[in-house]
Design an enzyme around this catalytic site. Structure first.
Site, PDB file in Angstrom:
ATOM      1  N   GLU A 156      51.676  48.979  10.799  1.00 52.97           N
ATOM      2  CA  GLU A 156      50.425  48.298  10.449  1.00 52.97           C
ATOM      3  C   GLU A 156      50.671  46.990   9.709  1.00 52.97           C
ATOM      4  O   GLU A 156      51.803  46.674   9.341  1.00 52.97           O
ATOM      5  CB  GLU A 156      49.597  49.206   9.540  1.00 52.97           C
ATOM      6  CG  GLU A 156      50.368  49.675   8.323  1.00 52.97           C
ATOM      7  CD  GLU A 156      49.758  50.895   7.650  1.00 52.97           C
ATOM      8  OE1 GLU A 156      48.845  51.490   8.246  1.00 52.97           O
ATOM      9  OE2 GLU A 156      50.191  51.235   6.542  1.00 52.97           O
ATOM     10  N   ASP A 159      43.883  46.364   1.444  1.00 50.93           N
ATOM     11  CA  ASP A 159      44.249  45.467   2.549  1.00 50.93           C
ATOM     12  C   ASP A 159      43.731  44.041   2.325  1.00 50.93           C
ATOM     13  O   ASP A 159      43.056  43.463   3.202  1.00 50.93           O
ATOM     14  CB  ASP A 159      43.665  45.995   3.871  1.00 50.93           C
ATOM     15  CG  ASP A 159      44.010  47.459   4.110  1.00 50.93           C
ATOM     16  OD1 ASP A 159      45.121  47.874   3.755  1.00 50.93           O
ATOM     17  OD2 ASP A 159      43.156  48.177   4.680  1.00 50.93           O
TER      18      ASP A 159
END
Ligand code: FUB
Length: 442
Positions: A204, A36
């Site tokens: 997400e 991420d």
């Protein structure tokens, strides 16, 4: 010798190198997992705020993250680990059960604000903030999460260059946006769901930024079996947004992808992740980077993931040629040096006469280089030619790799002394297979 399970070996390696600087193409780090990745330009460098996948300490599967590190780089090849900036044990509202997911960090009015989603003591994922004077901390976490943000994940904050106002985007089965107060710790407006995006598969990872008066919202979209990175644009941070297309297709075998875009020294980059160090488990991910190009009309050119990544490699370093830019149509294969310790990196096998591997952007500098060293393995003996720029480019060196079952470093004199930046090509010119680990010039 008894073989240790894969996860134990990698965990040990991570512990061993915990504070080391990393040097890499793609993935960016070999000594740790880093998922991420949010890249930000602060104080003349790129700072990377990833989430930190670890091997679950008590066994088990799935995401496991207990803290965040921050990394910085000036050349996008060497990444300095500044250590832990926020940890689950030291945030009052966080339930310390390894749920610290994808973060972001922004700078406003002299302070750095680090936004992160984590499991709250009420069990749901909530979004909290930690504040620092420098991009690498020390960060002080707020005692509570942002109460007006409902249970959700993956905050991304856009500061509007027009007026300095800050907007927080996040996910919860759709993407939401709210304006932040000037204190950056509370919401000024109630969150609203962003419309006109795909109606399913937005679970997400939103990322928002502005360029030339256009507001971009980029996000992973589950297109079936994995997430493509897609984007929409608007005239205002809160929308309405219009879908524009795909930045990167889904990975074949890593379900998530999570990304950020950043402008650095006139070039845009995409940071994203893949499971380079964890071939059998796509919840242990590694950060990567690619060049990104905007078209005249503001649309984004699609990107195909590479091993070479970005950055210029000094010719005197161990050039990891297996992180290639191009290879011959056949006769090449990349594999781990040690599949039980993936952090040791990769090798490339050239198994046919004429097979080649090309590694772009090597900086040969200004001084005269005289020789080259190659770490290679050819059980029956092999022959390699190093060439400049392309497979039939100017000859740099001919290297005979002695036969034998061991890896060895072999040196050869350079036929010509290259300077400045070039691509480097290794071509197999013998009948026998040769494996190469790295090449380095002296
Ligand atoms: O890293 C945990 C979660 O996986 C992130 O929050 C998502 O974006 C996905 O990458």
């Amino acid at each position: 010798m008894k073989k240790l399970p894969f996860r134990f070996v990698l965990f040990s390696a991570c512990s061993l190198f915990a504070c080391a600087d990393a040097l890499a193409d793609n993935p960016l780090m070999l000594d740790t997992f880093a998922a991420d990745p949010t890249a930000r330009f602060f104080e003349g460098k790129i700072y990377l705020y990833p989430s930190h996948d670890i091997i679950p300490p008590n066994g088990g599967r799935g995401f496991c993250m207990e803290d965040y590190h921050v990394y910085s780089s000036e050349n996008l090849m060497d990444w300095t680990d500044h250590g832990v900036i926020v940890t689950q044990e030291k945030v009052e509202w966080v339930n310390p059960n390894y749920g610290m997911w994808a973060p972001d960090c922004v700078f406003k009015d002299g302070k750095y604000y680090f936004y992160f989603p984590a499991n709250s003591r009420g069990a749901n994922k909530r979004v909290g903030v930690a504040v620092a004077d420098k991009p690498y901390g020390p960060f002080t976490p707020e005692p509570n999460y942002i109460p007006d943000i409902p249970p959700s994940i993956d905050p991304s904050v856009l500061i509007d260059p027009k007026d300095g106002a800050a907007y927080i985007f996040y996910s919860m089965n759709a993407i939401f946006v709210a304006k932040l107060k000037d204190n950056m710790l509370e919401l000024e407006t109630a969150p609203v769901k962003i419309d006109n995006l795909p109606t399913e598969g937005l679970v997400e990872g939103p990322f928002a930024f502005e360029r030339n008066g256009i507001y971009y919202l980029t996000f992973p979209h589950d297109v079936g079996g994995g997430e493509a990175l897609e984007y929409a644009t608007a005239d205002n941070p809160m929308g309405p947004y219009t879908m524009k297309g795909t930045i990167m297709g889904k990975h074949k075998d890593c379900w998530t992808n999570h990304h950020s875009l950043v402008l650095y020294k006139g070039q845009w980059y995409l940071f994203y992740h893949y499971k380079d160090l964890s071939p059998r488990d796509d919840t242990r991910r590694s950060a990567r980077a690619e060049f990104l190009t905007f078209n005249e009309d503001g649309t984004i050119q699609p990107i195909v993931p590479t091993l070479r990544g970005v950055g210029i490699c000094d010719a005197k370093r161990k050039i990891q040629i297996d992180r290639y830019s191009a290879v011959s149509e056949s006769g090449t294969e990349v594999s781990y040096l040690n599949s039980e310790k993936t952090g040791e990196g990769w090798k490339i096998a050239l198994s046919a006469k004429g097979a080649f591997v090309q590694y772009d952007r090597v900086d040969f500098g200004e001084e005269t280089l005289k020789s080259v060293k190659i770490r290679a393995n050819a059980s029956e003996g092999g022959a390699i030619e190093l060439r400049l720029d392309k497979a039939d480019g100017p000859l740099l060196a001919k290297i005979e790799i002695p036969e034998g079952a061991e890896w060895k470093e072999t040196s050869a004199k350079l036929e010509t002394a290259p300077t400045k930046q070039h691509n480097l090509v290794a071509v197999s010119t013998g009948e026998n297979p040769v494996e190469i680990d790295w090449v380095s010039f002296e």
